[in-house]
Design an enzyme around this catalytic site. Sequence first.
Site, PDB file in Angstrom:
ATOM      1  N   ASP A   8       4.144  -3.408  -8.746  1.00 38.81           N
ATOM      2  CA  ASP A   8       5.221  -3.995  -9.540  1.00 38.81           C
ATOM      3  C   ASP A   8       4.573  -5.027 -10.462  1.00 38.81           C
ATOM      4  O   ASP A   8       3.342  -5.142 -10.522  1.00 38.81           O
ATOM      5  CB  ASP A   8       6.352  -4.554  -8.660  1.00 38.81           C
ATOM      6  CG  ASP A   8       5.975  -5.834  -7.921  1.00 38.81           C
ATOM      7  OD1 ASP A   8       4.804  -6.258  -8.007  1.00 38.81           O
ATOM      8  OD2 ASP A   8       6.849  -6.405  -7.250  1.00 38.81           O
ATOM      9  N   CYS A  65       2.174  -5.157  -4.504  1.00 43.46           N
ATOM     10  CA  CYS A  65       3.254  -5.988  -5.045  1.00 43.46           C
ATOM     11  C   CYS A  65       2.914  -7.419  -4.635  1.00 43.46           C
ATOM     12  O   CYS A  65       1.763  -7.684  -4.281  1.00 43.46           O
ATOM     13  CB  CYS A  65       4.638  -5.522  -4.565  1.00 43.46           C
ATOM     14  SG  CYS A  65       4.984  -5.718  -2.804  1.00 43.46           S
ATOM     15  N   THR A  67       3.632  -9.309  -2.009  1.00 43.77           N
ATOM     16  CA  THR A  67       3.151  -9.370  -0.620  1.00 43.77           C
ATOM     17  C   THR A  67       2.564  -8.046  -0.133  1.00 43.77           C
ATOM     18  O   THR A  67       1.941  -7.996   0.932  1.00 43.77           O
ATOM     19  CB  THR A  67       4.317  -9.703   0.325  1.00 43.77           C
ATOM     20  OG1 THR A  67       5.329  -8.701   0.143  1.00 43.77           O
ATOM     21  CG2 THR A  67       4.898 -11.078   0.031  1.00 43.77           C
ATOM     22  N   HIS A  98      -7.127   6.228  12.849  1.00 40.55           N
ATOM     23  CA  HIS A  98      -6.212   6.454  13.984  1.00 40.55           C
ATOM     24  C   HIS A  98      -4.816   6.887  13.564  1.00 40.55           C
ATOM     25  O   HIS A  98      -4.171   7.643  14.279  1.00 40.55           O
ATOM     26  CB  HIS A  98      -6.081   5.170  14.827  1.00 40.55           C
ATOM     27  CG  HIS A  98      -7.329   4.851  15.593  1.00 40.55           C
ATOM     28  ND1 HIS A  98      -7.374   3.872  16.559  1.00 40.55           N
ATOM     29  CD2 HIS A  98      -8.585   5.368  15.523  1.00 40.55           C
ATOM     30  CE1 HIS A  98      -8.599   3.800  17.066  1.00 40.55           C
ATOM     31  NE2 HIS A  98      -9.354   4.694  16.445  1.00 40.55           N
ATOM     32  N   HIS A 133      -5.462  11.012  18.490  1.00 45.54           N
ATOM     33  CA  HIS A 133      -4.718  10.349  17.413  1.00 45.54           C
ATOM     34  C   HIS A 133      -3.800  11.339  16.698  1.00 45.54           C
ATOM     35  O   HIS A 133      -2.724  10.962  16.238  1.00 45.54           O
ATOM     36  CB  HIS A 133      -5.683   9.695  16.420  1.00 45.54           C
ATOM     37  CG  HIS A 133      -6.613   8.724  17.075  1.00 45.54           C
ATOM     38  ND1 HIS A 133      -6.156   7.589  17.722  1.00 45.54           N
ATOM     39  CD2 HIS A 133      -7.962   8.728  17.225  1.00 45.54           C
ATOM     40  CE1 HIS A 133      -7.187   6.934  18.223  1.00 45.54           C
ATOM     41  NE2 HIS A 133      -8.288   7.610  17.942  1.00 45.54           N
TER      42      HIS A 133
HETATM   43  C1  RB5 Z   1       8.566  -9.787  -6.671  1.00 43.44           C
HETATM   44  O1  RB5 Z   1       8.830 -11.104  -7.007  1.00 43.44           O
HETATM   45  C2  RB5 Z   1       8.281  -9.694  -5.183  1.00 43.44           C
HETATM   46  O2  RB5 Z   1       9.467  -9.809  -4.471  1.00 43.44           O
HETATM   47  C3  RB5 Z   1       7.587  -8.408  -4.865  1.00 43.44           C
HETATM   48  O3  RB5 Z   1       6.419  -8.305  -5.620  1.00 43.44           O
HETATM   49  C4  RB5 Z   1       7.138  -8.181  -3.437  1.00 43.44           C
HETATM   50  O4  RB5 Z   1       6.468  -9.274  -2.934  1.00 43.44           O
HETATM   51  C5  RB5 Z   1       8.166  -7.668  -2.518  1.00 43.44           C
HETATM   52  O5  RB5 Z   1       7.911  -7.340  -1.355  1.00 43.44           O
END
Ligand code: RB5
Length: 153
Positions: A8, A65, A67, A98, A133
């Site tokens: 993203d 993204c 996180t 695995h 596995h």
């Molecule tokens: C975008 O701000 C953020 O929410 C997205 O990149 C991500 O971290 C979502 O899981």
Amino acid sequence: MRIVIASDHAAVELRQEMADEARALGHEVTDLGPAPGEAVDYPVNGAAVGRLVAAGEYDLGLLACGTGVGISIAANKVRGVRAVVCSEPYSAKLSRQHNNANVLSVGARVVGPGLARLIVREFLTAEFEGGRHARRVGLIDELESAAAEASLS
Ligand code: RB5
């Protein structure tokens, strides 16, 4: 291998690092974007990569993204996808060996570019070990099949 990658807007630079690492390892990389400055909701690109991998058009997928979490959840809604979020190389390696993970997701707000490259390297270099596995991954497939059948009935 044929690799497809997307992110993203929160992870454009990290995605480019990840794609560069995959190319440096000799893989053919298709980058779905987004371009810098373009906003994309993470479920859209998570699903896009998931569908292409599940369809067999690509061998493995890479995602990023903020996180790594949201985009991996979206990819995992596609039947046949086993997407993992990794913040260190050991889990990335074991997820291939695995769990036969077929999509790796990394968080741009969690992991720096050098560590992300190591994580990608381990993921793309390790191979599924099969054996016991395979039986366990088969149990995951059964859960997915049961869920699909329940939604049809
Ligand atoms: C975008 O701000 C953020 O929410 C997205 O990149 C991500 O971290 C979502 O899981």
